[in-house]
Design a protein around this motif. Sequence first.
Motif, mmCIF file in Angstrom:
data_model
loop_
_atom_site.group_PDB
_atom_site.id
_atom_site.type_symbol
_atom_site.label_atom_id
_atom_site.label_comp_id
_atom_site.label_asym_id
_atom_site.label_seq_id
_atom_site.Cartn_x
_atom_site.Cartn_y
_atom_site.Cartn_z
ATOM 1 N N ALA A 49 0.843 -1.199 0.000
ATOM 2 C CA ALA A 49 0.000 0.000 0.000
ATOM 3 C C ALA A 49 0.872 1.240 0.000
ATOM 4 O O ALA A 49 2.005 1.215 0.490
ATOM 5 N N ALA A 50 0.339 2.335 -0.531
ATOM 6 C CA ALA A 50 1.073 3.594 -0.538
ATOM 7 C C ALA A 50 0.105 4.758 -0.687
ATOM 8 O O ALA A 50 -1.045 4.587 -1.094
ATOM 9 N N MET A 51 0.610 5.907 -0.360
ATOM 10 C CA MET A 51 -0.129 7.142 -0.544
ATOM 11 C C MET A 51 0.885 8.275 -0.582
ATOM 12 O O MET A 51 2.068 8.051 -0.331
ATOM 13 N N PRO A 58 -5.153 6.556 -2.040
ATOM 14 C CA PRO A 58 -4.175 5.526 -1.788
ATOM 15 C C PRO A 58 -4.070 4.515 -2.923
ATOM 16 O O PRO A 58 -4.953 4.419 -3.753
ATOM 17 N N PHE A 59 -2.978 3.787 -2.917
ATOM 18 C CA PHE A 59 -2.708 2.753 -3.895
ATOM 19 C C PHE A 59 -2.534 1.438 -3.144
ATOM 20 O O PHE A 59 -1.854 1.402 -2.126
ATOM 21 N N TYR A 60 -3.120 0.400 -3.661
ATOM 22 C CA TYR A 60 -3.052 -0.898 -3.004
ATOM 23 C C TYR A 60 -2.692 -1.976 -4.004
ATOM 24 O O TYR A 60 -3.093 -1.914 -5.171
ATOM 25 N N ALA A 61 -1.977 -2.989 -3.522
ATOM 26 C CA ALA A 61 -1.800 -4.194 -4.313
ATOM 27 C C ALA A 61 -3.172 -4.828 -4.501
ATOM 28 O O ALA A 61 -4.026 -4.787 -3.593
ATOM 29 N N HIS A 62 -3.384 -5.404 -5.659
ATOM 30 C CA HIS A 62 -4.704 -5.956 -5.979
ATOM 31 C C HIS A 62 -5.141 -6.992 -4.948
ATOM 32 O O HIS A 62 -6.319 -7.052 -4.585
ATOM 33 N N SER A 63 -4.190 -7.755 -4.457
ATOM 34 C CA SER A 63 -4.537 -8.871 -3.570
ATOM 35 C C SER A 63 -4.995 -8.424 -2.191
ATOM 36 O O SER A 63 -5.573 -9.210 -1.449
ATOM 37 N N CYS A 94 7.866 -0.228 6.425
ATOM 38 C CA CYS A 94 7.393 1.069 5.964
ATOM 39 C C CYS A 94 8.552 1.769 5.254
ATOM 40 O O CYS A 94 9.724 1.505 5.542
ATOM 41 N N ALA A 95 8.206 2.637 4.328
ATOM 42 C CA ALA A 95 9.213 3.317 3.524
ATOM 43 C C ALA A 95 8.715 4.696 3.122
ATOM 44 O O ALA A 95 7.499 4.929 3.085
ATOM 45 N N ALA A 96 9.648 5.583 2.799
ATOM 46 C CA ALA A 96 9.280 6.945 2.421
ATOM 47 C C ALA A 96 10.259 7.493 1.395
ATOM 48 O O ALA A 96 11.411 7.043 1.306
ATOM 49 N N MET A 97 9.790 8.441 0.638
ATOM 50 C CA MET A 97 10.639 9.156 -0.311
ATOM 51 C C MET A 97 10.129 10.586 -0.408
ATOM 52 O O MET A 97 9.029 10.899 0.031
ATOM 53 N N CYS A 105 5.381 5.607 -6.247
ATOM 54 C CA CYS A 105 4.892 5.187 -4.936
ATOM 55 C C CYS A 105 4.752 3.676 -4.822
ATOM 56 O O CYS A 105 4.884 3.122 -3.732
ATOM 57 N N VAL A 106 4.448 3.011 -5.928
ATOM 58 C CA VAL A 106 4.165 1.577 -5.859
ATOM 59 C C VAL A 106 5.401 0.739 -6.190
ATOM 60 O O VAL A 106 5.315 -0.487 -6.243
ATOM 61 N N ASP A 107 6.534 1.384 -6.390
ATOM 62 C CA ASP A 107 7.738 0.677 -6.815
ATOM 63 C C ASP A 107 8.822 0.846 -5.765
ATOM 64 O O ASP A 107 9.330 1.949 -5.558
ATOM 65 N N GLN A 108 9.202 -0.226 -5.127
ATOM 66 C CA GLN A 108 10.122 -0.147 -3.991
ATOM 67 C C GLN A 108 11.491 0.404 -4.369
ATOM 68 O O GLN A 108 12.197 0.931 -3.499
#
Length: 124
Positions: A49-51, A58-63, A94-97, A105-108
Amino acid sequence: VQLQASGGGLVQPGYSLTLSCTVSQRRMDALGCLGWFRRAPGKEREFVAAMTTSGGGPFYAHSVRDRFTIYTDKNFFYLQIADLQPDDTAVYFCAAMTEYNSEYCVDQKYYADWGQGTLVTVSS
């Protein structure tokens, strides 16, 4: 920025859990994307998940989109997980940029700062 994830533990299937990420050494509004990722046993780390702090997402993995909720409050951001399943067993990071680009946001690989992870074990 320093991030510290917490809130993990042993939980029975069907229960809920909220993970917290404490943000320090930087103002929350100086950050862009805030994300949660997880690494299940024997698997690669994956996006959950991310925002953005500007209201993107927000953005979520489909699953997980029907059970996971990401949100912020002051210098924290959270991952609320409902109806936990054994497949949710993982170390959650958790992660931030500072970037606000929603594609990032959805790409680590774009995240510069990471918390140490908190283990969630779902088992009866």
